[in-house]
Design a protein around this motif. Structure first.
Motif, short mmCIF file in Angstrom:
data_model
loop_
_atom_site.label_atom_id
_atom_site.label_comp_id
_atom_site.label_asym_id
_atom_site.label_seq_id
_atom_site.Cartn_x
_atom_site.Cartn_y
_atom_site.Cartn_z
N ALA A 24 -2.91 4.31 61.01
CA ALA A 24 -1.74 4.99 60.44
C ALA A 24 -1.27 4.28 59.17
O ALA A 24 -0.90 4.93 58.18
CB ALA A 24 -0.62 5.06 61.47
N THR A 25 -1.27 2.95 59.19
CA THR A 25 -0.79 2.20 58.03
C THR A 25 -1.71 2.38 56.83
O THR A 25 -1.28 2.80 55.75
CB THR A 25 -0.68 0.71 58.38
N PHE A 26 -2.99 2.07 57.00
CA PHE A 26 -3.87 1.99 55.84
C PHE A 26 -4.41 3.34 55.39
O PHE A 26 -4.85 3.47 54.26
CB PHE A 26 -5.00 1.00 56.12
N THR A 27 -4.37 4.35 56.25
CA THR A 27 -4.76 5.69 55.80
C THR A 27 -3.69 6.28 54.89
O THR A 27 -3.97 6.77 53.79
CB THR A 27 -5.01 6.61 57.00
N TYR A 28 -2.43 6.20 55.32
CA TYR A 28 -1.38 6.92 54.60
C TYR A 28 -0.72 6.08 53.51
O TYR A 28 -0.10 6.64 52.61
CB TYR A 28 -0.38 7.50 55.60
N VAL A 29 -0.88 4.75 53.56
CA VAL A 29 -0.41 3.98 52.40
C VAL A 29 -1.27 4.30 51.17
O VAL A 29 -0.80 4.22 50.03
CB VAL A 29 -0.41 2.46 52.70
N SER A 30 -2.52 4.70 51.39
CA SER A 30 -3.37 5.10 50.27
C SER A 30 -2.80 6.34 49.58
O SER A 30 -2.74 6.41 48.34
CB SER A 30 -4.79 5.36 50.75
N PHE A 31 -2.37 7.32 50.37
CA PHE A 31 -1.76 8.52 49.78
C PHE A 31 -0.40 8.19 49.14
O PHE A 31 -0.05 8.75 48.10
CB PHE A 31 -1.62 9.61 50.83
N HIS A 32 0.34 7.29 49.77
CA HIS A 32 1.64 6.88 49.22
C HIS A 32 1.48 6.26 47.83
O HIS A 32 2.24 6.57 46.90
CB HIS A 32 2.28 5.89 50.19
N LEU A 33 0.48 5.39 47.69
CA LEU A 33 0.30 4.69 46.42
C LEU A 33 -0.54 5.46 45.42
O LEU A 33 -0.53 5.14 44.22
CB LEU A 33 -0.33 3.31 46.69
N ALA A 34 -1.27 6.48 45.87
CA ALA A 34 -2.01 7.33 44.92
C ALA A 34 -1.10 8.35 44.25
O ALA A 34 -1.44 8.91 43.21
CB ALA A 34 -3.14 8.05 45.64
N ALA A 35 0.08 8.57 44.84
CA ALA A 35 1.04 9.55 44.30
C ALA A 35 1.97 8.88 43.29
O ALA A 35 2.05 7.65 43.23
CB ALA A 35 1.84 10.16 45.45
N PRO A 36 2.68 9.66 42.48
CA PRO A 36 3.69 9.08 41.57
C PRO A 36 4.75 8.34 42.40
O PRO A 36 5.07 8.74 43.52
CB PRO A 36 4.27 10.30 40.86
N PRO A 37 5.32 7.26 41.89
CA PRO A 37 5.13 6.72 40.54
C PRO A 37 3.99 5.70 40.42
O PRO A 37 3.79 5.13 39.36
CB PRO A 37 6.46 6.03 40.28
N TYR A 38 3.25 5.47 41.52
CA TYR A 38 2.26 4.39 41.52
C TYR A 38 0.94 4.81 40.87
O TYR A 38 0.39 4.08 40.05
CB TYR A 38 2.03 3.90 42.95
N LEU A 39 0.40 5.97 41.28
CA LEU A 39 -0.83 6.53 40.71
C LEU A 39 -2.00 5.55 40.76
O LEU A 39 -2.72 5.33 39.78
CB LEU A 39 -0.57 6.99 39.25
N PHE A 40 -2.21 4.94 41.94
CA PHE A 40 -3.32 4.00 42.10
C PHE A 40 -4.66 4.73 42.00
O PHE A 40 -4.84 5.82 42.55
CB PHE A 40 -3.23 3.31 43.45
N THR A 41 -5.62 4.12 41.32
CA THR A 41 -6.99 4.62 41.26
C THR A 41 -7.74 4.16 42.52
O THR A 41 -7.25 3.31 43.28
CB THR A 41 -7.71 4.05 40.04
N PRO A 42 -8.97 4.71 42.78
CA PRO A 42 -9.75 4.22 43.92
C PRO A 42 -9.98 2.71 43.90
O PRO A 42 -9.98 2.05 44.96
CB PRO A 42 -11.06 4.99 43.79
N THR A 43 -10.16 2.12 42.71
CA THR A 43 -10.35 0.68 42.61
C THR A 43 -9.11 -0.06 43.10
O THR A 43 -9.19 -1.02 43.88
CB THR A 43 -10.67 0.26 41.17
N LEU A 44 -7.94 0.38 42.66
CA LEU A 44 -6.70 -0.28 43.08
C LEU A 44 -6.45 -0.06 44.57
O LEU A 44 -5.97 -0.96 45.27
CB LEU A 44 -5.53 0.24 42.26
N LEU A 45 -6.75 1.13 45.07
CA LEU A 45 -6.59 1.38 46.50
C LEU A 45 -7.53 0.48 47.31
O LEU A 45 -7.15 -0.04 48.36
CB LEU A 45 -6.85 2.85 46.82
N GLY A 46 -8.75 0.32 46.82
CA GLY A 46 -9.67 -0.59 47.49
C GLY A 46 -9.18 -2.02 47.45
O GLY A 46 -9.34 -2.78 48.41
N ALA A 47 -8.53 -2.40 46.34
CA ALA A 47 -8.03 -3.77 46.20
C ALA A 47 -6.91 -4.06 47.19
O ALA A 47 -6.65 -5.22 47.52
CB ALA A 47 -7.55 -4.01 44.78
#
Length: 381
Positions: free
Chosen positions: A224-247
């Motif tokens: 639950a944590t690591f699946t949906y934190v990816s969507f949280h940080l991929a959305a504005p205002p963060y806009l993480f790329t796959p590289t940053l999400l992997g990091a």
């Protein structure tokens, strides 16, 4: 030297299982965009893998109690390369879900049997230490499974990234085949019927049932944590790329130097007080995930990883110490319920995300942490 090589082989087996299990996680936002589906639909990739594991883990344990340990571990590692390679060729989400399910079917013979091997081949006093090394291997595998595909997706595409995961799996299989010694203390159970009877006895053991429930909650929260934190940080205002999400999953490495010391912590504080203290810190980490600054989110993720891995190391070692017979089936049951928890975390987390966003996900995570604490306080000796 043989002792060190065996420990290294066990950690490598854990690495192999988890590098495959978590390989889609950093890619989920990109895959959702490519295949034009939403977060809850694409998270089925995680549910397919954990669901397959949950279905097969107890029966894998029964099979290992009959045929032995090393043969099953190494065969599963080599065969896992095949569906991982096929993932580079698929053209739709349903195809990917199918091959993720197949991949999940092959992972229990790796990790459940590796844990049973620990319980068989090391003296009880050494089990927490070796279980800690195994959990360190799984944490590095979990990190690499998320970080490497995330980085490579930006550089060479997600399909080629899966090809690299397949190569890592093959290398790990060769290492285990060469360095894991055949079991010496394992006694075959005498048939599947005997293994089934052992499994039923495990289900009547209050300590094991409590530990299985704790495992359910641990992976529920991880997924639950690591699946949906990816969507949280991929959305504005963060806009993480796959590289940053992997990091993000560099946080997994924080647990690596700590988990092998679990045995000493248990000896110093006692199993139940130590885990309750860990869960209290884990709740603090989950609440930090609500903070807007990325630095605090990273601090929260780090605490969640470390505390979750410590709980996992303690409960895994406790299963092997508590089950006096049929250890593979005992660990298989633990794995089954653990991964049912992972599937539930992806599913329930998706509902929470749809209804209340990231705040709803965090509230769900904290509620599960409180449930785990109550089980430890009441049911563990």
């Amino acid at each position: 030297m043989a002792f060190d090589l065996r420990s290294f082989a066990i950690a490598t087996a854990g690495f192999c299982a988890f590098v495959n299990l978590y390989s889609p996680q950093a890619l989920l936002p990109e895959l959702a965009g490519e295949f034009h589906v939403g977060p809850s639909e694409i998270s089925a990739l995680m549910t397919a893998g954990t669901g397959a594991i949950a279905l097969t883990a107890p029966f894998t344990g029964m099979l290992a109690d009959v045929v032995g340990r090393k043969r099953l571990i190494t065969a599963a590692m080599f065969v896992t390369v095949v569906p991982t390679l096929i993932m580079t060729l698929i053209g739709s989400v349903p195809e990917m879900i199918f091959w993720r399910f197949v991949q999940g079917l092959l992972l229990p013979p790796i990790f459940t049997v590796a844990v049973a091997y620990i319980g068989d081949e090391w003296p009880p006093a050494d089990v927490p230490r070796v279980a800690g090394l195994y959990i360190s291997g799984t944490s590095i595998g979990g990190f690499c499974g998320r970080f490497i595909p995330g980085v490579l997706a930006d550089l060479i595409g997600w399909r080629a990234a899966y090809g690299v995961v397949a190569l890592l799996t093959l290398v790990a299989a060769v290492i285990v085949a060469l360095t894991l010694t055949p079991e010496r203390r394992f006694v075959p159970s005498g048939g599947l019927s005997n293994s089934m009877r052992s499994m039923l006895r495990h289900l009547r053991d209050r300590r094991l049932l409590a530990t299985y429930a704790i495992g359910f909650g641990v992976l529920f929260n991880f997924i639950a944590t690591f699946t949906y934190v990816s969507f949280h940080l991929a959305a504005p205002p963060y806009l993480f790329t796959p590289t940053l999400l992997g990091a993000l999953f560099i946080t997994y490495l924080a647990s690596t130097p700590l988990v092998p010391w679990v045995g000493r912590a248990i000896a110093l504080f006692g199993r139940r007080p130590f885990v309750l203290g860990v869960i209290a810190v884990w709740i603090v980490g989950a609440l930090l995930l609500l903070a807007p600054p990325v630095s605090l989110i990273l601090a929260g993720l780090t605490l969640c990883v470390v505390c979750g891995m410590l709980c996992q190391a303690v409960s895994t070692g406790y299963v092997t110490m508590t089950a006096q017979e049929g250890r593979s089936s005992a660990v298989g049951l633990y794995g089954s319920i653990y991964y049912i928890g992972g599937s539930a975390g992806a599913f329930v987390g998706g509902i929470a995300w749809t209804m209340a966003g990231w705040g709803g996900c965090v509230a769900t995570i904290v509620a599960m942490q409180l449930v785990i604490a109550a089980i430890v306080a009441v049911a563990w000796e």
